[in-house]
Design a protein around this motif. Sequence first.
Motif, mmCIF file in Angstrom:
data_model
loop_
_atom_site.group_PDB
_atom_site.id
_atom_site.type_symbol
_atom_site.label_atom_id
_atom_site.label_comp_id
_atom_site.label_asym_id
_atom_site.label_seq_id
_atom_site.Cartn_x
_atom_site.Cartn_y
_atom_site.Cartn_z
ATOM 1 N N VAL A 97 0.845 -1.198 0.000
ATOM 2 C CA VAL A 97 0.000 0.000 0.000
ATOM 3 C C VAL A 97 0.882 1.249 0.000
ATOM 4 N N ALA A 98 1.941 1.241 0.781
ATOM 5 C CA ALA A 98 2.832 2.395 0.845
ATOM 6 C C ALA A 98 3.546 2.634 -0.481
ATOM 7 N N ALA A 99 3.802 1.577 -1.237
ATOM 8 C CA ALA A 99 4.488 1.717 -2.524
ATOM 9 C C ALA A 99 3.514 1.943 -3.672
ATOM 10 N N CYS A 100 2.240 1.794 -3.418
ATOM 11 C CA CYS A 100 1.226 1.905 -4.465
ATOM 12 C C CYS A 100 1.064 3.358 -4.906
ATOM 13 N N SER A 101 0.836 3.551 -6.199
ATOM 14 C CA SER A 101 0.637 4.903 -6.713
ATOM 15 C C SER A 101 -0.771 5.409 -6.420
ATOM 16 N N GLN A 102 -1.718 4.504 -6.157
ATOM 17 C CA GLN A 102 -3.089 4.889 -5.821
ATOM 18 C C GLN A 102 -3.534 4.131 -4.563
ATOM 19 N N PRO A 103 -3.030 4.521 -3.395
ATOM 20 C CA PRO A 103 -3.315 3.766 -2.176
ATOM 21 C C PRO A 103 -4.792 3.786 -1.769
ATOM 22 N N GLN A 104 -5.515 4.874 -2.066
ATOM 23 C CA GLN A 104 -6.926 4.938 -1.681
ATOM 24 C C GLN A 104 -7.733 3.827 -2.345
ATOM 25 N N GLN A 105 -7.531 3.627 -3.651
ATOM 26 C CA GLN A 105 -8.263 2.586 -4.364
ATOM 27 C C GLN A 105 -7.874 1.201 -3.851
ATOM 28 N N LEU A 106 -6.601 0.995 -3.593
ATOM 29 C CA LEU A 106 -6.142 -0.295 -3.084
ATOM 30 C C LEU A 106 -6.737 -0.564 -1.703
ATOM 31 N N LEU A 107 -6.767 0.451 -0.851
ATOM 32 C CA LEU A 107 -7.342 0.275 0.484
ATOM 33 C C LEU A 107 -8.832 -0.047 0.419
ATOM 34 N N MET A 108 -9.549 0.561 -0.543
ATOM 35 C CA MET A 108 -10.975 0.246 -0.690
ATOM 36 C C MET A 108 -11.175 -1.206 -1.102
ATOM 37 N N VAL A 109 -10.339 -1.684 -2.011
ATOM 38 C CA VAL A 109 -10.428 -3.089 -2.438
ATOM 39 C C VAL A 109 -10.079 -4.020 -1.280
ATOM 40 N N LEU A 110 -9.020 -3.694 -0.557
ATOM 41 C CA LEU A 110 -8.605 -4.526 0.573
ATOM 42 C C LEU A 110 -9.651 -4.534 1.682
ATOM 43 N N GLN A 111 -10.331 -3.413 1.881
ATOM 44 C CA GLN A 111 -11.365 -3.358 2.915
ATOM 45 C C GLN A 111 -12.502 -4.325 2.593
ATOM 46 N N GLN A 112 -12.785 -4.502 1.308
ATOM 47 C CA GLN A 112 -13.866 -5.397 0.891
ATOM 48 C C GLN A 112 -13.434 -6.856 0.887
ATOM 49 N N THR A 113 -12.142 -7.114 0.721
ATOM 50 C CA THR A 113 -11.683 -8.496 0.569
ATOM 51 C C THR A 113 -11.082 -9.103 1.836
ATOM 52 N N LEU A 114 -10.554 -8.267 2.716
ATOM 53 C CA LEU A 114 -9.901 -8.785 3.927
ATOM 54 C C LEU A 114 -10.891 -8.883 5.080
ATOM 55 N N PRO A 115 -10.664 -9.825 5.990
ATOM 56 C CA PRO A 115 -11.470 -9.852 7.215
ATOM 57 C C PRO A 115 -11.257 -8.536 7.995
#
Length: 152
Positions: A97-115
Motif C-alpha cells: 500500500v505504501a508503494a502503491c501509486s493509488q493507495p486509496q483505491q487499493l485500500l478500498m479493495v482490501l477493505q472489501q476483501t480482507l477480514p
Amino acid sequence: MHRSLGIAAAGAGLCFLGYCIYFDHKRRSDPLFKQKLQEKRKKAKQNQKKSSSSGPLPDLSNPEARQKFFLQEIQIAEELLEKGDSTAGVEHLSNAVAACSQPQQLLMVLQQTLPPQVYHMLLDSLPAAGERLASAVPAMGGMSILEEEDVE
C-alpha cells in the motif's frame, strides 16, 4: 514365509516403540529441557522473521522497480495470509500500500476483501511502512510516500 515376515515387522515396531519411550523419558527428565526448548523456539521465530522480510528495499523512485516491489509484496502477503500468518501478511500488504501509486483505491479493495480484524491491523501498520519506504527514496528528502490523508 508370511508369518515370519509379520513377526519381524512386529518386532521392529516394538523396538521402535521402546526407542521412542526411552528417549521421551530421557528428554522429560532433563532439567534444562524447557529452557532448551524455549531457546530453540526463539531462534526459529527470529529466523522466520528474517526469512519473511522482503530484504533490501529497491529504488522506489524508479517506476519499474516500484511496480515490481508492489507486485512482489502483494504476492508474498497473499501467500502468508493463506497460510494463516496474518501478522507477516499485513506487514507485506502495508509495504504494498505504501508503494502503491493509488493507495486509496487499493485500500478500498482490501477493505472489501480482507477480514475486518486483518484490515484494521493493516491500517495500524501503514504509518510505519510509509516511514520504512520513505527512507528508501532519497529523492523525496525523507517525506512519507504514504501521506496521512491516504490512510483514512
